[in-house]
Design a protein around this motif. Structure first.
Motif, PDB file in Angstrom:
ATOM      1  N   ALA A 102      27.407 -36.597  24.916  1.00  0.00           N
ATOM      2  CA  ALA A 102      28.652 -36.646  25.683  1.00  0.00           C
ATOM      3  C   ALA A 102      29.803 -36.782  24.692  1.00  0.00           C
ATOM      4  O   ALA A 102      29.869 -37.763  23.943  1.00  0.00           O
ATOM      5  CB  ALA A 102      28.637 -37.821  26.656  1.00  0.00           C
TER       6      ALA A 102
ATOM      7  N   CYS B  31      23.215 -39.167  29.058  1.00  0.00           N
ATOM      8  CA  CYS B  31      23.086 -38.396  27.817  1.00  0.00           C
ATOM      9  C   CYS B  31      22.426 -39.264  26.749  1.00  0.00           C
ATOM     10  O   CYS B  31      22.415 -40.492  26.835  1.00  0.00           O
ATOM     11  CB  CYS B  31      24.456 -37.922  27.338  1.00  0.00           C
TER      12      CYS B  31
ATOM     13  N   ARG C 279      26.698 -40.873  23.021  1.00  0.00           N
ATOM     14  CA  ARG C 279      28.070 -40.792  23.493  1.00  0.00           C
ATOM     15  C   ARG C 279      28.995 -40.998  22.290  1.00  0.00           C
ATOM     16  O   ARG C 279      28.913 -42.029  21.612  1.00  0.00           O
ATOM     17  CB  ARG C 279      28.338 -41.868  24.559  1.00  0.00           C
TER      18      ARG C 279
ATOM     19  N   PHE D 296      20.433 -34.223  33.366  1.00  0.00           N
ATOM     20  CA  PHE D 296      20.756 -34.677  32.007  1.00  0.00           C
ATOM     21  C   PHE D 296      19.732 -35.689  31.504  1.00  0.00           C
ATOM     22  O   PHE D 296      19.211 -35.567  30.388  1.00  0.00           O
ATOM     23  CB  PHE D 296      22.151 -35.309  31.966  1.00  0.00           C
TER      24      PHE D 296
ATOM     25  N   THR E 278      21.048 -34.441  24.143  1.00  0.00           N
ATOM     26  CA  THR E 278      22.328 -34.252  24.837  1.00  0.00           C
ATOM     27  C   THR E 278      23.364 -35.212  24.262  1.00  0.00           C
ATOM     28  O   THR E 278      23.061 -36.369  23.967  1.00  0.00           O
ATOM     29  CB  THR E 278      22.190 -34.490  26.344  1.00  0.00           C
TER      30      THR E 278
END
Length: 269
Positions: free
Chosen positions: A111, A128, A131, A102, A109
């Protein structure tokens, strides 16, 4: 939404592709998505598949069941998986590979966190880029309640994100923090009402996926270099990625779309 052609080695990990968005779902709701060795081991192959697919531009990771993102390690399997030094080393290596898959992933990315985000869940979430959580989410690293040692690499990621004082508070107290507290610390980017989480994250992911991937991916790489020690920064690659943006078909498309007052259609070339 469609499943990947090559599914993970365990049914407790689900991988899907929804247009330009790849999704990973921790699928152990009976144990609040506690993670076993086989689940950690499945992540690297999933992320490699997403990396190889140029159509996938953003990754969203979440947990099944609505009550937890990841509630930490599956303690019921400690005796089998982590009771010896050999077992601990094997488990730690699998966690490292998953987190690094990740953290070093070249595409954005996110979360998507609902409910409990505990221990290894926090560790994965901070790997990530962003978030996003619900108002009722809870965060904790209860290592001090189990005498679990956390190594330098994982702690440094947390310190880089929230600073040394908050990192110490999280570990020293081993208590659960609210979503509001997590936001104050900088542990999460956004806190949204529970009912809006999926739509909010979908909008974020679609927005990112619609932007020029060469720009987005270059910024991710350059930011990663910026937080490294100066002697370890790859400034040559930073410059090359910037030049690639200006030499691309997408740069031409971006200018044309702006002049024609339409949405650009970026191809990543």
């Amino acid at each position: 939404m469609k499943p990947m052609l090559d599914q993970p080695m365990t049914s407790k990990m689900i991988a899907e592709k929804d247009g330009a968005v790849g999704r990973i779902i921790f699928n152990n709701p009976a144990r609040h998505n506690a993670v076993s060795l086989e689940m950690w081991q499945a992540i690297a192959a999933i992320m490699q598949d997403f990396d190889n697919d140029d159509a996938v531009r953003v990754i969203v990771v979440t947990g099944a069941g609505g009550k937890a993102f990841i509630s930490g390690a599956d303690i019921s399997k400690f005796e089998k998986e982590r009771s010896t030094q050999e077992g601990v080393d094997r488990y730690n290596a699998a966690v490292d590979r998953a987190n690094n898959a990740f953290f070093n992933f070249p595409k954005p990315t996110i979360a998507m966190i609902r409910g409990y985000c505990i221990g290894g869940g926090v560790g994965l979430a901070i790997c990530c880029d962003m978030r996003i959580c619900t108002e009722n989410s809870k965060f904790a690293v209860p290592a001090a309640k189990l005498c679990i040692g956390y190594r330098y690499e994982g702690l440094k990621k947390l310190v880089d994100l929230v600073g040394p004082s908050y990192a110490k508070e999280i570990f020293f107290t081993a208590r659960q923090f609210t979503a509001a507290e997590a936001h104050q610390m900088g542990l999460v980017n956004r806190v949204v009402p529970d009912a809006e989480l999926e739509s909010y994250v979908k909008n974020y992911a679609d927005t990112i996926a619609g932007n020029a991937p060469l720009t987005v991916d270059s910024v991710k790489f350059i930011v990663a270099q910026a937080v490294k020690d100066e002697s370890k920064r790859d400034l040559k690659s930073c410059d090359e990625m910037v030049q690639a943006c200006f030499a691309s078909n997408d740069y031409v498309e971006g200018r044309k779309a702006f002049m024609e007052k339409r949405k650009p259609q970026f191809t990543g070339t």
